[in-house]
Design a protein around this motif. Structure first.
Motif, PDB file in Angstrom:
ATOM      1  N   VAL A  95      53.583  48.273  72.418  1.00 59.53           N
ATOM      2  CA  VAL A  95      54.989  48.409  72.015  1.00 59.53           C
ATOM      3  C   VAL A  95      55.336  47.370  70.952  1.00 59.53           C
ATOM      4  O   VAL A  95      55.996  47.676  69.947  1.00 59.53           O
ATOM      5  N   LEU A  96      54.865  46.140  71.134  1.00 57.74           N
ATOM      6  CA  LEU A  96      55.159  45.082  70.168  1.00 57.74           C
ATOM      7  C   LEU A  96      54.453  45.299  68.837  1.00 57.74           C
ATOM      8  O   LEU A  96      54.874  44.764  67.812  1.00 57.74           O
ATOM      9  N   ALA A  97      53.387  46.101  68.849  1.00 57.17           N
ATOM     10  CA  ALA A  97      52.674  46.393  67.603  1.00 57.17           C
ATOM     11  C   ALA A  97      53.380  47.454  66.777  1.00 57.17           C
ATOM     12  O   ALA A  97      53.027  47.661  65.610  1.00 57.17           O
ATOM     13  N   GLY A  98      54.364  48.121  67.355  1.00 57.52           N
ATOM     14  CA  GLY A  98      55.037  49.206  66.670  1.00 57.52           C
ATOM     15  C   GLY A  98      56.380  48.788  66.094  1.00 57.52           C
ATOM     16  O   GLY A  98      57.119  48.001  66.690  1.00 57.52           O
ATOM     17  N   ALA A  99      56.675  49.263  64.917  1.00 60.62           N
ATOM     18  CA  ALA A  99      57.984  49.107  64.277  1.00 60.62           C
ATOM     19  C   ALA A  99      58.346  47.635  64.065  1.00 60.62           C
ATOM     20  O   ALA A  99      57.493  46.769  63.952  1.00 60.62           O
ATOM     21  N   SER A 100      59.641  47.361  64.024  1.00 60.83           N
ATOM     22  CA  SER A 100      60.171  46.002  63.850  1.00 60.83           C
ATOM     23  C   SER A 100      61.041  45.672  65.047  1.00 60.83           C
ATOM     24  O   SER A 100      61.379  46.554  65.857  1.00 60.83           O
TER      25      SER A 100
END
Length: 330
Positions: A95-100
């Motif tokens: 989840v932390l690897a996705g988006a901003s």
């Protein structure tokens, strides 16, 4: 952008009724994908039914030791939850690897699962696209396909699913819960996304008018030692060109249990069953890890400009599994 109506739902039956009243209506969560597609003219709903205020925003333990994640839980809250970080760390990492950070504060679990491909032909309404206009063709096959699928694609569509979160959920046998006017239902995440075949416009197995209400993670002790690793073309916010969610249970140098899923290589998260079979009961070393990757990637059918993904994924699998095995040996 086409004009549209807007209604806010306050309970699940009300949300379903609002959608049922208008065949052109769509559910709206955080809007981080749907609104962009509306601006581009790809999505043209007549009404948006806002489901953010539904009582589906909690993460709770299940009776058997798993976790139940509500559909309107934000990505930020999911990644920060102590139970997720402790028992399914690869999910928090994904989840932390996705988006901003700003997008994760808005994006919801249900919406993340339903986000659509970032293929440039799909998002450009001046181009042909079987996913957008069935039967119009897939120009990516002969055109720009550097970041497209190497597994499970067809001549009708070679786009990949962009979710990081779904890759980790697939590795841990997550189950998607939904509600329809006829009652509740469930779909294993590995069956949630439909094979491309000749109908790439049919993306999920959800019944028409269904509302995702949550995702359940079954108990999985192996998941406590897990990792998610993503390769992208720049260090900042970008979609993956390849990713791996992996978990290993290693005892006395032998892999007792393995979980493995790939991202950015297919139209949905790719559960690496062949690789898991090679890993289970074998020595936890680089030779086995490479053999496992090769067993899974034997089915790859890359296009001329994305064949690099086969080598990338092989190296990525070996690197992630090596890291997990070294951690188990400490």
């Amino acid at each position: 952008m086409k004009e549209f109506g807007y209604r806010r739902a306050h309970d699940v039956p009300g949300a379903l009724a609002l959608l049922d009243a208008d065949s052109g209506a769509r559910f709206l969560g955080g809007g981080t994908n749907l609104v962009d597609l509306m601006k581009a003219g790809v999505e043209r709903p007549s009404h948006l039914v806002d489901v953010r205020e539904l009582p589906l925003d909690r993460i709770e333990p299940t009776a058997d030791g798993g976790l139940r994640i509500g559909a309107t839980v934000t990505n930020s809250d999911l990644a920060a939850h102590p139970g997720v970080r402790r028992r399914y760390p690869a999910l928090a990492q994904a989840v932390l690897a996705g988006a901003s950070g700003q997008l994760r504060n808005m994006a919801t679990v249900g919406g993340n699962l339903l986000q659509r491909t970032r293929c440039g032909y799909f998002t450009d309404v001046t181009k042909a696209c079987n996913k957008r206009v069935p039967g119009s063709g897939c120009p990516a096959v002969e055109g720009e396909h550097r970041n497209h699928a190497i597994l499970g694609a067809s001549s009708h569509c070679v786009a990949v699913h962009p979710s990081d979160m779904a890759v980790a959920l697939a590795a841990f046998d997550a189950v998607v819960s939904y509600e329809t006017a006829d009652g509740p239902g469930e779909l294993p995440l590995t069956e949630f996304y439909l094979p491309v075949g000749g109908t790439p416009h049919l993306e999920t197995a959800l019944p028409r008018g269904a509302l995702i209400t949550g995702v359940t993670l079954p108990p999985a002790p192996v998941a406590a030692r897990s990792r998610y690793r993503k390769v992208r073309e720049r260090a900042s916010y970008a979609f993956a060109i390849g990713s791996v969610a992996a978990a290993l249970d290693v005892r006395d140098g032998v892999t007792r249990e393995a979980r493995l899923a790939f991202g950015a290589v297919a139209s949905g998260p790719w559960r690496a069953r062949a690789a898991e079979r090679v890993l289970t009961g074998a020595p936890a070393g680089a030779e086995t890890f490479a053999a496992a990757a090769d067993a899974e990637l034997a089915a790859a059918e890359p296009l001329p400009h994305n064949a690099y993904k086969v080598t990338l994924m092989r190296n990525l699998v070996v690197a992630v599994l090596t890291g997990l095995a070294e951690e188990a040996a400490r």
